[in-house]
Design an enzyme around this catalytic site. Structure first.
Site, PDB file in Angstrom:
ATOM      1  N   CYS A 174      -0.494  11.280  -7.051  1.00 30.57           N
ATOM      2  CA  CYS A 174      -1.042  10.161  -6.198  1.00 30.57           C
ATOM      3  C   CYS A 174      -2.545  10.400  -5.519  1.00 30.57           C
ATOM      4  O   CYS A 174      -3.186   9.566  -5.153  1.00 30.57           O
ATOM      5  CB  CYS A 174       0.102   9.470  -5.399  1.00 30.57           C
ATOM      6  SG  CYS A 174       1.338   8.379  -6.397  1.00 30.57           S
ATOM      7  N   SER A 281       8.383  12.073   3.797  1.00 27.77           N
ATOM      8  CA  SER A 281       7.065  11.971   3.134  1.00 27.77           C
ATOM      9  C   SER A 281       6.298  11.059   4.013  1.00 27.77           C
ATOM     10  O   SER A 281       4.970  11.588   4.440  1.00 27.77           O
ATOM     11  CB  SER A 281       7.028  11.042   1.778  1.00 27.77           C
ATOM     12  OG  SER A 281       7.499   9.814   1.772  1.00 27.77           O
ATOM     13  N   GLY A 318       0.960   4.795  -1.220  1.00 33.59           N
ATOM     14  CA  GLY A 318       2.183   5.643  -1.762  1.00 33.59           C
ATOM     15  C   GLY A 318       3.479   4.837  -1.622  1.00 33.59           C
ATOM     16  O   GLY A 318       4.518   5.234  -2.344  1.00 33.59           O
ATOM     17  N   GLY A 319       3.681   3.950  -0.455  1.00 36.07           N
ATOM     18  CA  GLY A 319       4.921   2.955  -0.325  1.00 36.07           C
ATOM     19  C   GLY A 319       4.605   2.538   0.893  1.00 36.07           C
ATOM     20  O   GLY A 319       3.634   2.857   1.775  1.00 36.07           O
ATOM     21  N   ARG A 320       5.445   1.347   1.033  1.00 32.79           N
ATOM     22  CA  ARG A 320       5.377   0.452   2.167  1.00 32.79           C
ATOM     23  C   ARG A 320       5.574   1.333   3.433  1.00 32.79           C
ATOM     24  O   ARG A 320       4.700   1.311   4.603  1.00 32.79           O
ATOM     25  CB  ARG A 320       6.366  -0.375   2.359  1.00 32.79           C
ATOM     26  CG  ARG A 320       6.552  -1.170   3.308  1.00 32.79           C
ATOM     27  CD  ARG A 320       7.599  -2.456   3.425  1.00 32.79           C
ATOM     28  NE  ARG A 320       7.810  -3.242   4.589  1.00 32.79           N
ATOM     29  CZ  ARG A 320       8.546  -4.165   4.796  1.00 32.79           C
ATOM     30  NH1 ARG A 320       9.416  -4.360   3.684  1.00 32.79           N
ATOM     31  NH2 ARG A 320       8.410  -4.912   6.008  1.00 32.79           N
ATOM     32  N   ALA A 321       6.530   2.491   3.665  1.00 33.90           N
ATOM     33  CA  ALA A 321       6.777   3.062   4.602  1.00 33.90           C
ATOM     34  C   ALA A 321       5.710   4.133   5.204  1.00 33.90           C
ATOM     35  O   ALA A 321       5.134   4.233   6.369  1.00 33.90           O
ATOM     36  CB  ALA A 321       8.226   4.007   4.424  1.00 33.90           C
TER      37      ALA A 321
END
Length: 403
Positions: A174, A281, A318-321
């Protein structure tokens, strides 16, 4: 025999050659193109689709858990190169761990360069110059490996000249959209007249697999990743009136966070690409992001801004968090990640191609709203790649006014 010194005619010739080889100006982004496969699956229906095609509907509690994961992703829909009928031909792929790498490669090896070429054609058309003027091709994917590699196949599909300088970047994950931009900057600035076609193309079928109660990591990956490709034309010293630069790539740096390689890691096995991720992460990235930002500003002699809201932002989703925690750590206003959250909602996480989609989203919206620059009306901004290692790519961009 005496040694050569700087005063010898030969050394002066070499220095002159070296100077002539370099571009005068900074690398710029001159054109952007994107492409995605035709099959759309909404996130609301993805759990039903996923458990149906993997013959896992009997795993009722796991499906409920997966559906909750999908609904928390802030993804609306994703594009894929497969649908249900297609996957019925590959029960080994939709199992959890049956040998399936040959079938996955049979799909990805032609599919990845073809999707990349589709995006490249759009970038070349926007650029407006003949494809014969492309001097370098940098191709990036995590969707399988082969020889001749994906850069060769993409160049062949596009009909690029046979002496184009090719580079292929496999299995970086990513953060690789930033990696390719870093390569393109170095190539453009160190080769006078170079026009670099950079292509990122991803097909997630390399990692698709059925659910497993003891391996929720892969389920999380299946809830996030989508297929897509993006291409940029990068070059220095744009031809006035012909080429239309949007962003100057001022500085590009990579940082590996120490002792973090177990946070996200992937392994190519007979059963496909296996995905492993810990809950650390988002915190690992957010706790290290400010040091990367300070470093990239100081490396070019600039004082980092006191308020990070003064920049435009192109972080990899990479993601919401990850987005939420980086936003909180840097005290950013919610609208600063607007372009990233729009792309995440519309396409999901397209691995290396994602930040280039976000760059495209930002420049299009900025131009449509009549803003002073392609960077939401702001002069300076950053593009960020996050991925295995843990690795952070930090790209300092200077935005130019629309023409």
């Amino acid at each position: 025999m005496g040694s050569l010194s700087d005063s010898t005619p030969l050394m002066k010739d070499v220095q002159g050659i070296r100077k002539a080889q370099k571009a005068d100006g900074t690398a710029t982004v001159m054109a952007i193109g994107t492409a995605h496969p035709p099959h759309i699956i909404s996130q609301d229906s993805y759990a039903d689709f996923y458990f149906r095609v993997t013959n896992s509907e009997h795993k009722v509690e796991l499906k409920k858990k997966f559906d909750r994961i999908c609904k928390k992703t802030m993804i609306g829909k994703r594009y894929f190169n497969f649908d249900e009928e297609f996957l019925k031909k590959y029960p080994n792929i939709t199992s959890f761990d049956k040998p399936s790498l040959n079938d996955r490669h049979d799909i990805c090896i032609p599919g990845v360069p073809a999707l990349g070429a589709e995006a490249a054609v759009k970038a070349i058309e926007e650029w407006g110059r003949p494809k014969s003027e492309i001097t370098h091709l940098v191709f990036c994917t995590s969707g399988g490996v082969d020889m001749p590699s994906a850069d060769f196949q993409c160049a062949k599909l596009l009909g690029l000249r046979t002496n184009v300088n090719k580079y292929c970047i496999y299995m970086q994950g990513c953060y690789a959209g930033g990696t390719v931009m870093r390569y393109a900057k170095d190539l453009a600035e160190n080769n006078r007249g170079a026009r670099v076609l950079m292509v990122c193309a991803e097909l997630t079928i390399i990692a698709l697999r059925g659910p497993n109660d003891s391996h929720i990591d892969n389920a999380i990956g299946n809830s996030l990743f989508g297929d897509g490709a993006a291409a940029l034309i990068v070059g220095s010293d744009p031809i006035i009136g012909v080429e239309k630069p949007m962003f100057e790539i001022v500085c590009a740096k990579q940082t590996v966070i120490p002792n973090s390689e177990e946070v996200i890691h992937l392994h190519l096995r007979e059963s496909g690409l296996m995905f492993y991720m810990t809950k650390d992460s988002a915190a690992t990235i957010s706790n290290n992001i400010e040091a990367c930002l300070v470093d990239v500003f100081k490396s070019v002699g600039m004082t980092p801004p006191e308020d990070w809201n003064s920049l435009f932002w192109i972080p990899h989703p990479g993601g919401r968090a990850i987005l939420d925690q980086v936003e909180a750590k840097l005290k950013l206003r919610p609208e600063k990640f607007s372009a990233t959250r729009t792309v995440l909602w519309d396409y999901g996480n397209m691995i290396s191609a994602c930040v280039l989609y976000i760059l495209d989203e930002m420049r299009r919206k900025s131009a449509a709203e009549g803003l002073e620059t392609y960077g939401e009306g702001l002069e300076w901004g950053v593009l960020l790649g996050f991925g295995p290692g843990m690795t952070i790519e930090t790209i300092l961009l200077h935005s130019l006014p629309p023409v």
